[in-house]
Design an enzyme around this catalytic site. Structure first.
Site, short mmCIF file in Angstrom:
data_model
loop_
_atom_site.label_atom_id
_atom_site.label_comp_id
_atom_site.label_asym_id
_atom_site.label_seq_id
_atom_site.Cartn_x
_atom_site.Cartn_y
_atom_site.Cartn_z
N ASP A 58 37.32 43.50 32.43
CA ASP A 58 36.75 42.55 33.38
C ASP A 58 35.60 43.14 34.19
OD1 ASP A 58 38.56 44.25 34.64
OD2 ASP A 58 39.99 42.66 35.08
N ASN A 92 50.67 40.05 41.79
CA ASN A 92 51.07 38.68 41.45
C ASN A 92 51.28 38.52 39.94
OD1 ASN A 92 48.50 38.74 40.44
ND2 ASN A 92 47.71 37.03 41.64
N HIS A 140 49.14 39.39 37.56
CA HIS A 140 47.95 39.15 36.72
C HIS A 140 47.70 40.33 35.78
CE1 HIS A 140 44.96 40.88 39.95
NE2 HIS A 140 45.26 41.82 39.09
N GLU A 171 44.91 35.11 36.40
CA GLU A 171 45.79 34.86 37.53
C GLU A 171 46.90 33.89 37.14
OE1 GLU A 171 45.41 36.85 39.87
OE2 GLU A 171 43.46 36.82 40.86
#
Ligand code: F6R
Length: 241
Positions: free
Chosen positions: A67, A136, A138, A143
């Site tokens: 990313d 979380n 991801h 996400e």
């Protein structure tokens, strides 16, 4: 799924470095998928040590990062391109033309995503993908609630991720709100995966991903479906398993 729980992060870094070294020994033209952030920094230091000792050769290796923040230039100190050059690429013999990250400043985001997927395809696909995981759940910047069918795309970061990543910026307001990321499908197409997680802050995400239901609400849970994944955890990250 192979799960290794080690006493310390540095034991896991050594194991991961050994797997990558073996991958490159078996196939010098390996295509590696790489991650940024706090998690892989110790592993990159180990790989540099192995390279300096002549135990691994990156001459023919090709790399694709997961990313990149949208809007940051390659030279911005918080860009993932900058991170990778500082922590790994400038210290090993990987060739510049074999290094790939999404261009955070691409004007046509859709085209950039398609081009990135095509470059991965043209390279023959990813042999070994390295992953960290967000608090979380991801993976990459996929996400919670992103589709498992997603390919490289421009994605919105959640408030949780923006806050977690704000430690690297002067303030939360400076953290980009969007990023280019390989999709879940792109990640799952890698032939092998190494997932690293360290510290108590990752314990819930690891428990949900490895032992909970497989659901887009927990992106890391998709990894239960991958046939060749090694998970390396320190005791804190494994504490809720
Ligand atoms: C980074 C990436 C992210 C991180 C995750 C954990 O390229 O794709 O999914 O792996 O946010 O970040 P750290 O390692 O900083 O806790």
């Amino acid at each position: 799924m192979d799960i290794v729980i080690a006493k310390t992060k540095s034991e896991c870094d050594n194991i991961a470095a050994g797997i990558i070294r073996q991958q490159i020994a078996d196939r010098p033209k390996s295509v590696l998928g790489l991650a940024t952030g706090d998690t892989p920094s110790g592993l990159y230091a180990r790989l540099i040590e192995l390279y300096e000792k002549g135990l691994v050769d990156f001459k023919d290796v090709e790399t694709f990062n997961l990313d990149e923040y949208r809007g940051l230039s390659k030279d911005h100190p918080q860009s993932y391109s900058y991170y990778m050059h500082k922590n790994l690429f400038s210290k090993i013999n990987v060739r510049d033309e074999n290094i790939h990250l999404p261009n955070g400043q691409a004007l046509d985001a859709k085209q950039e995503c398609m081009d990135y997927e095509n470059k991965i395809k043209d390279a023959g696909g990813i042999d070994l993908q390295l992953l960290g995981i967000g608090r979380n759940g991801h993976i990459g910047f996929n996400e919670p609630n992103n589709s498992f069918a997603s390919m490289t795309c421009l994605t919105d970061l959640t408030e949780d991720t923006i806050e977690a990543n704000s430690i690297y910026f002067d303030s939360c307001a400076e953290v980009p709100r969007t990023a280019f990321s390989m999709g879940i499908k792109t990640i799952m197409q890698a032939r092998k995966i190494i997932l690293l997680a360290y510290g108590k802050g990752k314990a819930q995400a690891i428990a949900d991903s490895l032992t909970g239901p497989i659901t887009p609400l927990v992106p890391g849970s998709v990894l239960q479906l991958h046939p060749f994944i090694t998970v390396l955890l320190d005791e804190d990250a494994a504490s809720l398993l």
